[in-house]
Scaffold this motif. Structure first.
Motif, short mmCIF file in Angstrom:
data_model
loop_
_atom_site.label_atom_id
_atom_site.label_comp_id
_atom_site.label_asym_id
_atom_site.label_seq_id
_atom_site.Cartn_x
_atom_site.Cartn_y
_atom_site.Cartn_z
N ARG A 119 36.77 21.95 33.93
CA ARG A 119 37.49 22.85 34.85
C ARG A 119 38.46 22.04 35.68
O ARG A 119 38.24 20.87 35.96
N THR A 120 39.54 22.68 36.12
CA THR A 120 40.55 22.05 36.96
C THR A 120 40.96 23.02 38.05
O THR A 120 41.14 24.21 37.79
N VAL A 121 41.13 22.51 39.25
CA VAL A 121 41.71 23.29 40.34
C VAL A 121 43.23 23.14 40.22
O VAL A 121 43.76 22.04 40.35
N THR A 122 43.90 24.24 39.95
CA THR A 122 45.35 24.22 39.77
C THR A 122 46.06 24.36 41.12
O THR A 122 45.42 24.67 42.14
N GLU A 123 47.37 24.20 41.09
CA GLU A 123 48.15 24.41 42.32
C GLU A 123 48.01 25.85 42.80
O GLU A 123 47.93 26.11 43.99
N GLY A 179 31.01 25.68 37.33
CA GLY A 179 30.62 25.98 35.96
C GLY A 179 30.38 27.46 35.73
O GLY A 179 30.52 27.96 34.62
N ASP A 180 30.04 28.19 36.80
CA ASP A 180 29.70 29.61 36.65
C ASP A 180 30.65 30.54 37.39
O ASP A 180 30.42 31.73 37.49
N GLY A 181 31.71 29.99 37.96
CA GLY A 181 32.66 30.79 38.72
C GLY A 181 33.45 29.92 39.66
O GLY A 181 33.32 28.69 39.65
N PHE A 231 33.49 32.25 49.73
CA PHE A 231 34.13 33.26 48.91
C PHE A 231 33.83 32.93 47.45
O PHE A 231 33.86 31.76 47.07
N THR A 232 33.53 33.94 46.64
CA THR A 232 33.16 33.70 45.24
C THR A 232 33.96 34.63 44.33
O THR A 232 34.43 35.69 44.75
N GLY A 233 34.09 34.20 43.07
CA GLY A 233 34.77 35.03 42.09
C GLY A 233 34.58 34.48 40.70
O GLY A 233 34.04 33.38 40.52
N PRO A 234 35.03 35.20 39.71
CA PRO A 234 34.89 34.74 38.32
C PRO A 234 35.76 33.51 38.08
O PRO A 234 36.80 33.33 38.71
N ALA A 235 35.34 32.68 37.15
CA ALA A 235 36.07 31.46 36.81
C ALA A 235 37.49 31.77 36.36
O ALA A 235 37.71 32.68 35.54
N GLY A 236 38.44 31.04 36.92
CA GLY A 236 39.82 31.14 36.48
C GLY A 236 40.58 32.36 36.96
O GLY A 236 41.68 32.62 36.48
N ASP A 237 40.05 33.11 37.90
CA ASP A 237 40.72 34.31 38.41
C ASP A 237 40.71 34.28 39.94
O ASP A 237 39.98 35.04 40.58
N PRO A 238 41.53 33.41 40.54
CA PRO A 238 41.47 33.23 42.00
C PRO A 238 41.78 34.48 42.80
O PRO A 238 41.33 34.61 43.93
N ASP A 239 42.50 35.43 42.20
CA ASP A 239 42.80 36.67 42.93
C ASP A 239 41.56 37.56 43.11
O ASP A 239 41.60 38.51 43.88
N GLN A 240 40.48 37.25 42.41
CA GLN A 240 39.25 38.03 42.51
C GLN A 240 38.23 37.44 43.49
O GLN A 240 37.11 37.93 43.59
N LEU A 241 38.61 36.38 44.20
CA LEU A 241 37.69 35.78 45.18
C LEU A 241 37.43 36.75 46.33
O LEU A 241 38.37 37.32 46.89
#
Length: 166
Positions: free
Chosen positions: A45-49, A83-85, A104-114
């Motif tokens: 996983r990577t934290v993008t800009e 690994g899980d979000g 704040f939590t959300g699905p992996a790779g979908d920062p708009d859903q946090l």
């Protein structure tokens, strides 16, 4: 320990435990707070800009009302590509040597859903490692530091954790 289910759960955690990479994302001024930001990355996983921008936007929204919670104007933001979000933690130093924490939590790779995490949710082992460093940096550089408060705050901003945490 006499409960086999607990032993089995602990064994599974031990077998799956691994290092995660932590990297500082710099410091900035957000909502009248001096903010240090970090990325925590699970394997693969990577934290993008975009992730970092989203985390800082969420932090800004949360910090906009932080003075009502006794904020002293110093905060740490963690963007965790887990690994899980995905997770964003906003840790703020408040009056009386205390701190305020929002998760704040959300699905992996979908920062708009946090979204705000459930009541009682606390940092995971990797997030806690970064927050432990930040507790020490706050005590060392700000509370026990030497020089003017501008110098102490500059030292705090520069005191970052980088590399693997377990």
């Amino acid at each position: 320990m006499s409960r086999p289910g607990v032993q089995k759960a602990l064994q599974a955690l031990a077998e799956g435990h691994h290092a995660r990479v932590v990297r500082p994302l710099g410091s900035s001024e957000i909502a009248d707070h001096s903010v240090k930001a970090y990325a925590i990355e699970a394997p693969g996983r990577t934290v993008t800009e975009q992730d970092a921008r989203t985390a800082l936007r969420i932090a800004g929204d949360h910090l906009a009302s932080a003075q009502l919670r006794g904020s002293l104007g110093l905060s740490v933001v963690l963007m965790h590509a887990g690994g899980d979000g995905d997770y964003v933690l906003v840790h703020t130093w408040i009056e009386g040597y205390m701190s305020d924490l929002a998760v704040f939590t959300g699905p992996a790779g979908d920062p708009d859903q946090l979204r705000p995490g459930r009541s009682g949710l606390a940092p995971c082992v990797w997030e806690a490692a970064v927050l432990a460093h930040e507790r020490d940096a706050f005590s060392r550089q700000v509370l026990d530091g030497a020089g003017s408060f501008d110098e102490r705050l500059a030292a705090w901003r520069g005191d970052v954790l980088e590399g693997e945490v377990r």
